[in-house]
Design a protein around this motif. Structure first.
Motif, short mmCIF file in Angstrom:
data_model
loop_
_atom_site.label_atom_id
_atom_site.label_comp_id
_atom_site.label_asym_id
_atom_site.label_seq_id
_atom_site.Cartn_x
_atom_site.Cartn_y
_atom_site.Cartn_z
N ILE A 1 27.20 47.94 46.78
CA ILE A 1 26.54 49.23 46.53
C ILE A 1 26.62 49.46 45.03
O ILE A 1 27.72 49.58 44.46
CB ILE A 1 27.24 50.38 47.31
CG1 ILE A 1 27.22 50.07 48.81
CG2 ILE A 1 26.58 51.72 47.00
CD1 ILE A 1 28.06 51.00 49.67
N ASP B 1 23.13 47.88 49.88
CA ASP B 1 21.94 48.40 49.20
C ASP B 1 20.67 47.79 49.77
O ASP B 1 19.67 48.48 49.95
CB ASP B 1 22.02 48.11 47.69
CG ASP B 1 22.88 49.14 46.96
OD1 ASP B 1 23.26 50.15 47.59
OD2 ASP B 1 23.18 48.94 45.76
N HIS C 1 25.33 56.49 49.65
CA HIS C 1 24.55 56.49 50.89
C HIS C 1 25.01 57.55 51.89
O HIS C 1 24.42 57.67 52.96
CB HIS C 1 24.59 55.11 51.56
CG HIS C 1 23.99 54.03 50.73
ND1 HIS C 1 22.66 54.04 50.37
CD2 HIS C 1 24.52 52.92 50.17
CE1 HIS C 1 22.41 52.96 49.62
NE2 HIS C 1 23.52 52.27 49.48
#
Ligand code: AMP
Ligand code: FES
Ligand code: ZN
Ligand code: ZN
Length: 314
Positions: free
Chosen positions: A88, A124, A232
């Motif tokens: 991420i 991601d 997220h």
């Protein structure tokens, strides 16, 4: 006027327990460790555990978990650390670094698993291709983390996996599972889930301490940890709303979360019959790990993201 520790009269730095007593740093640390030790005893979390895989994200909870286990059980239980680089951007690299610093400071052996290097995809990417994987990013992430933890636990011969879920997380998840009728999920939210086929037992020693308490603990210990939240994480929807509601109830009744969670674990979950747990019955034909169908959820996600988009579509 300076506030004084109720036990020793030293300068107080925090308040703790149902009575919200003022405590100095030393007595706060002791108080926290006592609560964790009580949880471990009450739910017999370390029964049969010689080697324990500790999953550390680098955030306050799992860093607190690592330190408290080390301080309470070193010499009795062999700790092995695990941190997963989820890929991420702007988040995972510092997270792994914080985890690493704590493992090294305590002299604990550890493994770092990079999703990109080992499996060819990242969280991601799963987020960018949500439609293809057909799951929200956090749900993909949960499957991935559980899979990697289990796989590494088997590889290092760990008898159980410890995670840093705290009382805020568990009270929220239990409430959500009940509200949404997800009983199969509810029964897994106990402080210890037992071995099922190739699924290694999972334990949550911080089940009865709050996020505020783990934060105070790591700050007082001076342990390095990552402060950021995952980019997220959903900022609206049921989860943040319910979390705010529990927080408000907690302000009025200091032990509400604990009362609710312990009652659900002790009085409700044991009465739910579990005919058979699908997760432990089959084996993935690709990776050999537990699966409810022919292919496990992790392999399905991995294939959708890395190979032929059509594979795995029923
Ligand atoms: P979360 O799912 O982020 O709420 O995290 C719950 C627990 O899972 C943490 O307290 C850790 O024990 C573990 N965990 C989360 N992310 C990671 C990670 N990247 N690497 C290793 N363990 C993790
Ligand atoms: Fe998994 Fe945020 S840490 S999606
Ligand atoms: Zn004191
Ligand atoms: Zn698989």
């Amino acid at each position: 006027m300076r506030l004084r520790c109720r036990i020793c009269g030293e300068r107080a730095v925090a308040r703790a327990g149902p009575g919200r007593r003022y405590l100095c740093a030393r007595h706060y640390l002791e108080h926290f460790e006592r609560r964790v030790a009580k949880t471990v005893e009450k739910y017999r979390l370390l029964r049969g555990v010689r080697r324990l895989l500790v999953a550390v994200s680098g955030g306050k909870d799992s860093v607190a978990l690592l330190h408290v286990l080390h301080r309470l059980y070193r010499g009795r239980v062999e700790l092995v650390g695990l941190t997963i680089d989820l890929g991420i951007e702007g988040y995972s690299t510092p997270q792994v670094e914080f985890a690493r610093r704590n493992f090294e400071a305590l002299g604990i052996d550890y493994r770092v698993v990079g999703l990109a290097e080992e499996y060819g995809f990242t969280i991601d990417l799963a987020s960018r291709r949500r439609r293809l994987v057909r799951r929200p990013t956090c749900s993909v992430c949960g499957i991935v983390k559980r899979y990697v933890m289990n796989r590494i636990a088997i590889e290092v011969g760990a008898d159980a996996i410890a995670t840093g879920h705290n009382l805020d997380d568990l009270s929220l998840f239990t409430l959500m599972s009940i509200a949404q009728g997800r009983i199969d999920d509810l029964v897994k939210l106990v402080p210890r889930t037992e071995k099922m086929g190739a699924l290694v037992p999972r334990i949550r020693p911080l089940a009865l301490v709050s996020g505020k308490e783990t934060l105070t603990y790591v700050v007082l210990l001076g342990a390095p940890f990552h402060h950021e939240n995952c980019p997220h994480a959903p900022s609206d929807g049921l989860r943040p709303e319910l979390s705010a509601m529990l927080e408000r109830l907690e302000d009025r009744n200091l032990e509400f979360r604990k009362m609710m969670y312990t009652n659900i674990v002790s009085n409700l979950i044991p009465r739910i019959s579990r005919p058979d747990d699908k997760a432990g019955t089959g084996t993935c034909t690709i990776c050999g790990m537990p699966a409810s169908g022919k292919i496990c959820s992790f392999c399905r996600i991995r294939m959708r993201l890395t190979e032929h988009p059509k594979i795995g579509v029923e």
